[in-house]
Design an enzyme around this catalytic site. Structure first.
Site, PDB file in Angstrom:
ATOM      1  N   LEU B 142       0.830  -1.201   0.000  1.00 38.87           N
ATOM      2  CA  LEU B 142       0.000   0.000   0.000  1.00 38.87           C
ATOM      3  C   LEU B 142       0.869   1.257   0.000  1.00 38.87           C
ATOM      4  O   LEU B 142       0.654   2.193  -0.771  1.00 38.87           O
ATOM      5  CB  LEU B 142      -0.927  -0.001   1.227  1.00 38.87           C
ATOM      6  CG  LEU B 142      -1.652   1.311   1.538  1.00 38.87           C
ATOM      7  CD1 LEU B 142      -2.610   1.690   0.411  1.00 38.87           C
ATOM      8  CD2 LEU B 142      -2.429   1.207   2.848  1.00 38.87           C
ATOM      9  N   ASN B 143       1.882   1.277   0.886  1.00 40.68           N
ATOM     10  CA  ASN B 143       2.728   2.468   0.976  1.00 40.68           C
ATOM     11  C   ASN B 143       3.581   2.648  -0.282  1.00 40.68           C
ATOM     12  O   ASN B 143       3.872   3.773  -0.682  1.00 40.68           O
ATOM     13  CB  ASN B 143       3.627   2.399   2.212  1.00 40.68           C
ATOM     14  CG  ASN B 143       2.821   2.376   3.496  1.00 40.68           C
ATOM     15  OD1 ASN B 143       2.327   1.330   3.899  1.00 40.68           O
ATOM     16  ND2 ASN B 143       2.653   3.517   4.125  1.00 40.68           N
ATOM     17  N   TYR B 255     -12.251   4.833   6.039  1.00 40.23           N
ATOM     18  CA  TYR B 255     -11.558   4.434   4.815  1.00 40.23           C
ATOM     19  C   TYR B 255     -12.143   5.103   3.579  1.00 40.23           C
ATOM     20  O   TYR B 255     -11.473   5.201   2.558  1.00 40.23           O
ATOM     21  CB  TYR B 255     -11.476   2.910   4.699  1.00 40.23           C
ATOM     22  CG  TYR B 255     -10.299   2.412   5.504  1.00 40.23           C
ATOM     23  CD1 TYR B 255      -9.011   2.528   5.003  1.00 40.23           C
ATOM     24  CD2 TYR B 255     -10.452   1.938   6.797  1.00 40.23           C
ATOM     25  CE1 TYR B 255      -7.908   2.141   5.745  1.00 40.23           C
ATOM     26  CE2 TYR B 255      -9.349   1.548   7.557  1.00 40.23           C
ATOM     27  CZ  TYR B 255      -8.080   1.651   7.016  1.00 40.23           C
ATOM     28  OH  TYR B 255      -6.980   1.294   7.749  1.00 40.23           O
ATOM     29  N   GLN B 256     -13.357   5.615   3.678  1.00 35.79           N
ATOM     30  CA  GLN B 256     -13.873   6.466   2.603  1.00 35.79           C
ATOM     31  C   GLN B 256     -12.994   7.718   2.501  1.00 35.79           C
ATOM     32  O   GLN B 256     -12.629   8.142   1.406  1.00 35.79           O
ATOM     33  CB  GLN B 256     -15.332   6.851   2.883  1.00 35.79           C
ATOM     34  CG  GLN B 256     -15.922   7.772   1.807  1.00 35.79           C
ATOM     35  CD  GLN B 256     -17.408   7.590   1.633  1.00 35.79           C
ATOM     36  OE1 GLN B 256     -18.041   6.753   2.259  1.00 35.79           O
ATOM     37  NE2 GLN B 256     -17.999   8.380   0.750  1.00 35.79           N
ATOM     38  N   ARG B 257     -12.644   8.261   3.655  1.00 34.31           N
ATOM     39  CA  ARG B 257     -11.732   9.404   3.695  1.00 34.31           C
ATOM     40  C   ARG B 257     -10.393   9.071   3.053  1.00 34.31           C
ATOM     41  O   ARG B 257      -9.853   9.830   2.256  1.00 34.31           O
ATOM     42  CB  ARG B 257     -11.511   9.814   5.158  1.00 34.31           C
ATOM     43  CG  ARG B 257     -10.323  10.740   5.404  1.00 34.31           C
ATOM     44  CD  ARG B 257      -9.815  10.608   6.836  1.00 34.31           C
ATOM     45  NE  ARG B 257      -9.409   9.254   7.149  1.00 34.31           N
ATOM     46  CZ  ARG B 257      -8.226   8.702   6.800  1.00 34.31           C
ATOM     47  NH1 ARG B 257      -7.337   9.407   6.126  1.00 34.31           N
ATOM     48  NH2 ARG B 257      -7.955   7.449   7.114  1.00 34.31           N
ATOM     49  N   HIS B 411     -11.585  -4.108   7.070  1.00 37.56           N
ATOM     50  CA  HIS B 411     -11.587  -3.138   8.159  1.00 37.56           C
ATOM     51  C   HIS B 411     -12.914  -3.091   8.914  1.00 37.56           C
ATOM     52  O   HIS B 411     -13.141  -2.207   9.728  1.00 37.56           O
ATOM     53  CB  HIS B 411     -11.224  -1.748   7.634  1.00 37.56           C
ATOM     54  CG  HIS B 411      -9.805  -1.663   7.160  1.00 37.56           C
ATOM     55  ND1 HIS B 411      -8.748  -1.846   8.002  1.00 37.56           N
ATOM     56  CD2 HIS B 411      -9.283  -1.460   5.923  1.00 37.56           C
ATOM     57  CE1 HIS B 411      -7.609  -1.734   7.315  1.00 37.56           C
ATOM     58  NE2 HIS B 411      -7.902  -1.526   6.047  1.00 37.56           N
ATOM     59  N   HIS B 413     -16.007  -4.203  11.524  1.00 34.41           N
ATOM     60  CA  HIS B 413     -16.132  -4.710  12.895  1.00 34.41           C
ATOM     61  C   HIS B 413     -17.395  -5.565  13.005  1.00 34.41           C
ATOM     62  O   HIS B 413     -18.324  -5.422  12.204  1.00 34.41           O
ATOM     63  CB  HIS B 413     -16.196  -3.546  13.888  1.00 34.41           C
ATOM     64  CG  HIS B 413     -14.886  -2.850  14.078  1.00 34.41           C
ATOM     65  ND1 HIS B 413     -14.656  -1.948  15.081  1.00 34.41           N
ATOM     66  CD2 HIS B 413     -13.715  -2.923  13.383  1.00 34.41           C
ATOM     67  CE1 HIS B 413     -13.414  -1.496  15.017  1.00 34.41           C
ATOM     68  NE2 HIS B 413     -12.819  -2.064  13.977  1.00 34.41           N
ATOM     69  N   ARG B 436      -4.929   1.240  17.330  1.00 38.50           N
ATOM     70  CA  ARG B 436      -3.776   1.427  16.453  1.00 38.50           C
ATOM     71  C   ARG B 436      -3.109   2.752  16.781  1.00 38.50           C
ATOM     72  O   ARG B 436      -3.775   3.721  17.105  1.00 38.50           O
ATOM     73  CB  ARG B 436      -4.255   1.463  14.993  1.00 38.50           C
ATOM     74  CG  ARG B 436      -3.121   1.629  14.012  1.00 38.50           C
ATOM     75  CD  ARG B 436      -3.601   1.723  12.563  1.00 38.50           C
ATOM     76  NE  ARG B 436      -2.447   1.607  11.683  1.00 38.50           N
ATOM     77  CZ  ARG B 436      -2.483   1.669  10.368  1.00 38.50           C
ATOM     78  NH1 ARG B 436      -3.638   1.855   9.746  1.00 38.50           N
ATOM     79  NH2 ARG B 436      -1.392   1.561   9.658  1.00 38.50           N
ATOM     80  N   HIS B 462     -18.902  -2.307  21.368  1.00 40.92           N
ATOM     81  CA  HIS B 462     -19.810  -1.340  20.731  1.00 40.92           C
ATOM     82  C   HIS B 462     -21.123  -1.187  21.493  1.00 40.92           C
ATOM     83  O   HIS B 462     -21.505  -2.068  22.264  1.00 40.92           O
ATOM     84  CB  HIS B 462     -20.108  -1.802  19.301  1.00 40.92           C
ATOM     85  CG  HIS B 462     -18.893  -1.954  18.452  1.00 40.92           C
ATOM     86  ND1 HIS B 462     -18.092  -3.078  18.490  1.00 40.92           N
ATOM     87  CD2 HIS B 462     -18.301  -1.112  17.567  1.00 40.92           C
ATOM     88  CE1 HIS B 462     -17.072  -2.928  17.654  1.00 40.92           C
ATOM     89  NE2 HIS B 462     -17.167  -1.743  17.086  1.00 40.92           N
TER      90      HIS B 462
END
Lengths: 732, 732
Positions: B142-143, B255-257, B411, B413, B436, B462
Site C-alpha cells: 500500500l505504501n 476508509y472512505q476518507r 476493516h 467490525h 492502532r 460497541h
C-alpha cells in the site's frame, strides 16, 4: 437658586458624609459610572455584550415568580442553586435599574428582599451538617457571605427606590441580622470572620459592603479592623498576612483566584468611600501585585493546579472583576488588556467600562508577559515559595513549576517539592488538584469528596518523593502547618539555563530532602529539557517513592515490565496508596530507565538513574473509590528500596512529532542515552548526561552556601570544574 | 513560419496524442494551471499560504543531502518515514519547479529519482513480514503505491528537464518496474491490484498515473479496467462496486476518507487526459456524491468512528484534495466552500486555486448542510446502511448514528445495529474505533495492534447487544462478510421526530434482533432525547448484554451498586470481555435503572427498563492489555439473563448545565421518571415514558410490513391508537 447654592456648598464641605448618607449607589457602582455607562452603550461592542448578558439575566428574572425557598439542599441542590440564582438576579436587576431607570427592575429587587426579610427571622441553622461553619441560607456560611456580597450591591442600587418603611424591614429583618450572623452569629462564624483565610475575606467584604450601604460605622470598622476593631484581624490585616511580599496568596493559586474577587471588589468599595485609605497603594500596592501574580500562576489561560484546585480559566467572573478593577486603578499596566481581551467580558461598572474603553483604544495589544518567577510565600516572604520556570512563547511555551511553600491553610496538600510540567499547550506531568465536583449535589453535596483527603491531599498523589509510604508530616495538618520548605536558590538570569533549588527538612524525621530542577535549552535538541536532582539524606534505611503522573498514552520503555492481566490489586492501604491500582512492575537492567508516552502531537520521555534496588511500578488511579470520584489517571513510580542517602537524577524530555492528520511521525524515542551521578556530597551534586548523538553535558548544583557571587572549585574524576554561582552547566 | 504552421495543424489534428507524447506536466498539474497559479500568487492569501507551505518543504529539501536508504523499518521507523518524506519532497519540488522555473528543484527530483533507480533493481521484498502484501520500499505494498502516486506526479513536473538518457534510467529501472511490481509483481500484489478495496484503489491510481506520464497505454488500461482489461476489476469497476448508490463506501467513513484521495486525484488525472470518459459524471456523478457523503459522515469536523477508525478531521490532506477537486468539477456545490474555509488549505494545483478563488469571491459562506440521512450500503444499495439523525445547528448539534451495514471488508467490525451519540460538540456514547497508533513504530510497527482484533472489532466493544458473550457471527470474517443488516424504515419527515429502524437476522443462530431508535424533541425538555427499543427474539434462553460506552465522569445512579475496592478482575476470557475490568455490579430494585454522568458542561442520563433478571455492570477497559494499547474508557452494561424474547427500552437524555467557570449547576438528575413497555409483539412495540413532571408520552413502532402510507390500528390497554406510517409518537 439659593437652594442649589446651598447644596453645592454642602457638597464641597462634606462630600464624603453626603455621599454615604444620602447618595446611592455608593458602594461598587457609582453615580458617575452610571452616567458614563449610559453614555457609552452602543460604542464598545464587547462591553455592550456584557451589559446585554446582564440585562438578559435581569429580564428573565422579571418573567419569573419570586421564590425564596426555605433552605434545605447542599451545593448544586435546588434551594442552593435557587438562592444563588436569586442573588445573581437581584444584582443584575439592581444594576439594570440604575442604567435604564426601569422601575420593574427595582420592584423585583424590593419584592425579593421583602420575601427574604419575611423568612429570615424564622430561619435556624441550615439543616445540612457537613460543614463546621454552617450558614443559614446555605450549607456553609461562606455562601451566605457571597449572598450578602451580591445582595448589598443590589440593595445599594435600588436604595432610593424603596420606601423608608420597606427599607427598615429589609435592613432590620434581613441585612443587619445577616451581617451580624456572619461576623458574630456564633463561635464558628466569629472565628471565620476574624480568620486569616479566604472565608474570612468573603465574610469581611460582605459585612463591610453592607456597612457602607447602610452607613453603619460599626460594621465598616469590624470589616476593616476585625471584631475587636484593633486591626489584629479584619480586611486590612489580611492584606498584611495572607499575601507574601510578592503577592502570593498562601492558600495557593486556586484560592488566590477565589479570594481575589472579594479582595478587589471590597477594595474598590473602600476606594469609593474611604479614598483616604489609599487601599490600592497599601503595602506597596499588594492587591495590584496580587492580580499580576495570580495571572502569572497560569498556563494557557488556566490557573495552576496546586493544593485544592479545580479547572479554572481566565474567563471566570472573579478574574474579570480582578482584571477590570486592577486596570482601572493602574491604567499603566497595559498588559492586563491582553487578559481582558481573552476574557471578552467586563464588569458592568465603571471599572469594566474603563477597561473596555482602553481595550478598544489600544491598536496593538501587548501580550501579558509570562515570566520565570519565584513567588515567595509567607507574610515576610520567608516561608519558601513557588517557582515558575518558563521558556518559549505563547500557548506552546514550556513551563515547569516547583512548589516549596508552607502548608496553605485548610486547602493545603501534603506535598513538599512537587513539580508539574506544562508543554505544547497542555498539562504533561500533572498535580491532581482536588477531588471535588463543585455544585454537583449527588457528589458529596458539591463539596470535597472523601477522596480529596484520602488521595488528593496525600504526598503520593504528587510528583514528589514519598518516604516509607507515609505522607509528609504523616498527613498531620497541625504539624505540617508549623513548617515550610525553603528556597535554596532561584536563577533565571540565563534564559537557556534556569534553575530552582529547594529543600524540605521537616516533613520526615531523619530524612532531609532537596530538589534541584533545571529547565535547559541545548542546541542539539529541538525542545527544552528538564533536569531533576532529588536528593534524600538520612542515616537510616528507607523506601523512597518517586512518581510521575503523566497525561497521555504510554508508548515504550527501555526495560521489560510485567503487566497484570486478569486480576489487579491496589498498591497499599493508606496514605493514598490504597487508591493506586498496580498495573505493571519492572526492574531496570540498565543504569537508566526510560519511559516514553505521547500527548497530542508530541512525545515525552522520563529517563532516570536506576540500580538493582530500584523497583518500577506503573499505576492507574481508581482503587478503593466506591463512588467513582477519581479520574483514572496513569503514573510511573520509581521506588528505591533500602536506601539511606539517595539521589534520583532524571531528564524529562519533550521530543518528536506525532501528526495524525498528516500521518507524519518523527523522533519517537528519547534523545538521552545515559545519565550518571558522578559526584554527590553535601557540597555538590553533579550529573553527566549523554545524548544519543554522544554529546555529553555536565550539570552541577551547589547543595549549601548558596551565593550567586561565590566561586566554587570541584574535582570531578580528574576533571576540574570551577564556576561562580550556584550551578554549572556545560557541554563537555 | 512553415514549421510553426505544421505544428499548429498537428495540434488540431492530434491534440490528445500530442499532449501525452510531448507535453508535461500532463497528469494532475497542467500547463494551464501552472500559468494561472503564477498569475494568482499574492492575490489569494490562503492559497498563498498553502503555496508557501509547499515551498518550505521544497526549500528545506534543497538544503538536505539526498538519502535513499535500503528499506528496513516499519511504520514510524526511520526508513519508513524517510521514504515518505522523500516522496513529499519530490512532489513539492516538482510543483515548485513548474511554478518558479528554478532549476534546483528539478535537479533535486532528478537526483533523487536516479538514486532510487540505482537501488531499486537490487531490492527484494521488504524485510518486515507483518503484512500479507509486502512492499519493496515499505512494509506493505500500500505504501509503495502511495509512494508511486506522489512520485509519478513529481516526475511529470520535471519530465522535460531531465535528459533522455536519465529518463530511460528512471523509467526502466524504477517507475516501470514499480508499476509492474504493484500490479503484477506477485500473487498478493496482483490480487490487491484487482481487489475491491481501498488498497486496490491506491494501486490502480499509482499505476494509472504512471501510465499517463509515460504515455503507456498498457498501464493506463490495466488501471482503468483491471489486469485482464475486461472491466471486471480496475478503477472503473471500483466506482460501480465500492460505493453504494448513495455514495457510501463499504469500508466505512474512515476508509472512505482515505480512499477518496486516490479516487478523486486519479479521476482528475483521467479527466485531464481522457475527458471523453466524463469520469466525474460517471454513475450519476458517484464520485462527487461520495465527497458529499463523506462530509455528511462527520460531527464537528471529525469523521465518524465506525469500523477501523482513528481521529481524522477535515484538515487532513486527503479531504483537502477531495474538496478542491470536487468543487472544481462542480462549482455549483457552494457548500463545499464552507469545508474549504474550515480547512484553510488548498492543493497547489488548478483545483485548489479555483476553490480558493471562489472562496475569496464568496461574501457570505453558506454553511455545509448536515442533514439527517440514510446512506445505503452495497453496490445496489441493498446491503443495509448507516443512518444519521441530526437536530440543532452548528457544532452544538445532537447527532445519533446507527450502523446496519455489511461487514465492511477487512476493516469491518462485528457490530450490527450499533449506535453512537454526539452532542454539545463532543462524542457522548462512543464507538471505540481502532486500536492502532499510526506510524508509532514501537506500537506494533505502527500497524493495528493485537487488541484491534481482540477488543475493537468485537461486538462487546460497541453500543449494541452481544448475545451469550459471543460476538456477531462468532467473530468469523467469512461468515460475517456473507450477510448484512437491513434497514426497516427511516423517517426524517418530521424534524421533531426522526426514526431509524433496522434488523439483523444472521449474526446469531436462533436470535433475531431489531433496533428502533428515535431522536425526539418534546416541548417540556430543553434538549432532544433518544428513545431506543432493542428487540431480541428467540425460542431458546440466552444472555443479552446491552452496553453503553460513555465519555465523561459518572455522577449518580438510582440503584445501589457494589464497587470493587482493592482487587479487580477481568469480566471474561474472550470475544473482548477479557479486556473489561469489572468495576461494579448492581441489581435494580426499580422498574427502570437510571445512570447519570457529565461531559463538559452538560449532564446525560441513560434510563432503561430492568427486572429481577437484569444485572448491571460498570466496566473499565484495560484488562489483558500487556502493552498499554487500550484507552481506559468506562462503560455501563445491562445484562438480561435467562431471556428468550426480550426488549430493552431506553431513553438517553442530555440535561442540565454544569458551568464550572460561573459555578452554576442545574438539572443534574434525569427528567425521566419511568419507562414501560406496554405492548410488544411481532407487529408493534409500544413504550410509555413518564417524565418527572408527570407528563406521559407514547412511542409505538411497527415491527413488520413497513409502509409509510399504511394505516395501523392497535389497542393498547384500552387505549386505541390509530396512525398512518411506521411509528407513532404523542404526549398522552
Amino acid at each position: 437658586m439659593r437652594k442649589f447654592l446651598l447644596i453645592h456648598i454642602f457638597l464641597i464641605a462634606f462630600p464624603f458624609i453626603l455621599i454615604n448618607a444620602n447618595q446611592h449607589p455608593c458602594i461598587f457602582l457609582t453615580p458617575k459610572a452610571v452616567k458614563e455607562i449610559k453614555a457609552s452603550l452602543g460604542k464598545y461592542p464587547t462591553f455592550d455584550k456584557s451589559y446585554y448578558e446582564l440585562k438578559a439575566i435581569a429580564d428573565k428574572a422579571l418573567t419569573e415568580p419570586i421564590i425564596v425557598p426555605i433552605p434545605h439542599d447542599g451545593g448544586g441542590g435546588y434551594t442552593h442553586e435557587k438562592h444563588k440564582n436569586n442573588y445573581y438576579q437581584m444584582n443584575a436587576c439592581g444594576i439594570l435599574y440604575q442604567i435604564t431607570g426601569k422601575k420593574e427592575y427595582a420592584e423585583f429587587v424590593k419584592n425579593m428582599l421583602l420575601k427574604y426579610a419575611e423568612i429570615y427571622p424564622g430561619l435556624g441553622m441550615h439543616p445540612m451538617t457537613i460543614s463546621n461553619v454552617r450558614g443559614k441560607l446555605f450549607w456553609q456560611s461562606l455562601n451566605d457571605a457571597v449572598w450578602l456580597f451580591h445582595t448589598s450591591n443590589a440593595y445599594d442600587c435600588v436604595y432610593n427606590y424603596i420606601s423608608k418603611s420597606d427599607r427598615q424591614k429589609i435592613e432590620n429583618q434581613l441585612l443587619l441580622p445577616e451581617a451580624e450572623f456572619l461576623s458574630n452569629g456564633n463561635a464558628a462564624n466569629y472565628e471565620t470572620f476574624n480568620k486569616m483565610h479566604n472565608h474570612g475575606t468573603w465574610s469581611q467584604s460582605a459585612v463591610g459592603m453592607t456597612g457602607f450601604v447602610l452607613n453603619n460605622k460599626d460594621l465598616i470598622d469590624r470589616a476593616l479592623y476585625g471584631s475587636k476593631k484593633d486591626g489584629k484581624t479584619g480586611f486590612i490585616s489580611q492584606l498584611n498576612v495572607l499575601f507574601s511580599p510578592d503577592g502570593y496568596f498562601t492558600e495557593g493559586p486556586y484560592y488566590q483566584r477565589y479570594s481575589i474577587w472579594p479582595f478587589m471588589t471590597f477594595a474598590q468599595v473602600i476606594q469609593n468611600n474611604k479614598p483616604e485609605l489609599k487601599i490600592f497603594e497599601y503595602r506597596d500596592s499588594i492587591l495590584l501585585k496580587a492580580v499580576n501574580t495570580l495571572i502569572q500562576c497560569s498556563y494557557n489561560g488556566e490557573i495552576f493546579y496546586m493544593n485544592d484546585a479545580l479547572q479554572k480559566t481566565f474567563k471566570t467572573q472573579e478574574i474579570v472583576y480582578a482584571v477590570d478593577i486592577a486596570y482601572k486603578n493602574n491604567p499603566s499596566n497595559k498588559q492586563l488588556l491582553d487578559i481582558a481581551n481573552q476574557q471578552q467580558s467586563f464588569t458592568v461598572t465603571g471599572e469594566g467600562l474603563a477597561t473596555a474603553k482602553a481595550l478598544k483604544k489600544q491598536k496593538v495589544i501587548d501580550s501579558f508577559k509570562y515570566k520565570s518567577s519565584l513567588f515567595r510565600d509567607g507574610e515576610k516572604g520567608e516561608n519558601g515559595g513557588i517557582a515558575i520556570l518558563r521558556t518559549g512563547e505563547g500557548d506552546k511555551q514550556t513551563c515547569l513549576t516547583l512548589k516549596a511553600t508552607s502548608h496553605g491553610l485548610s486547602h493545603g496538600h501534603y506535598d513538599k517539592l512537587t513539580i508539574a510540567l506544562y508543554d505544547n499547550g497542555h498539562s504533561i506531568l500533572s498535580d491532581y488538584g482536588a477531588a471535588r465536583f463543585l455544585n454537583i449535589e449527588p457528589k458529596s453535596g458539591g463539596g470535597y469528596t472523601t477522596e480529596n483527603h484520602s488521595w488528593a491531599q496525600q504526598t503520593i498523589a504528587h510528583n514528589t518523593v514519598t518516604v516509607d509510604q507515609t505522607s509528609d508530616f504523616q498527613g498531620n495538618f497541625n504539624l505540617s502547618s508549623k513548617h515550610h520548605s525553603d528556597i535554596q536558590y532561584f536563577d533565571n538570569e540565563n534564559p537557556k539555563i534556569q534553575v530552582i533549588s529547594a529543600s524540605e527538612n521537616n516533613a520526615y524525621k531523619n530524612v532531609k530532602m532537596q530538589r534541584t530542577t533545571a529547565l535547559i535549552k541545548v542546541d542539539e535538541l529541538e525542545f527544552p529539557v528538564i533536569l531533576d536532582l532529588f536528593r534524600l539524606k538520612s542515616d537510616s534505611l528507607h523506601i523512597y517513592d518517586y512518581p510521575f503522573y503523566y497525561q497521555g498514552q504510554m508508548v515504550s520503555t527501555n526495560f521489560d515490565y510485567t503487566k497484570v492481566t486478569s486480576t489487579m490489586k491496589a498498591m497499599g492501604s493508606n496514605f493514598g496508596y490504597q487508591h493506586l491500582w498496580l498495573e505493571a512492575t519492572a526492574k531496570s537492567t540498565k543504569p537508566t530507565a526510560d519511559f516514553t508516552w505521547y500527548n497530542e502531537n508530541r512525545f515525552y520521555s522520563i529517563t532516570t538513574t536506576t540500580d538493582k534496588n530500584t523497583d518500577i511500578f506503573l499505576t492507574r488511579l481508581g482503587a478503593n473509590d466506591p463512588d467513582f470520584n477519581l479520574r483514572n489517571e496513569a503514573g510511573i513510580m520509581f521506588r528505591q528500596n533500602n536506601a539511606s542517602n539517595h539521589t534520583f537524577a532524571t531528564v524529562i524530555e519533550p521530543h518528536g512529532l506525532y501528526d495524525l492528520n498528516r500521518e507524519i511521525t518523527s523522533g519517537f524515542t528519547s534523545n538521552i542515552e545515559n545519565i550518571e551521578i558522578i559526584f554527590d556530597n553535601d557540597e555538590f551534586t553533579a550529573m553527566k548526561i549523554t545524548s544519543v548523538n554522544a554529546k555529553k553535558y555536565l550539570f552541577v548544583t551547589v547543595n549549601k552556601d548558596f551565593d550567586k557571587n561565590k566561586t566554587r572549585k570541584i574535582l570531578l574524576s580528574n576533571y576540574p570544574v570551577s564556576f561562580t554561582g550556584n550551578y554549572y552547566f556545560k557541554e563537555i
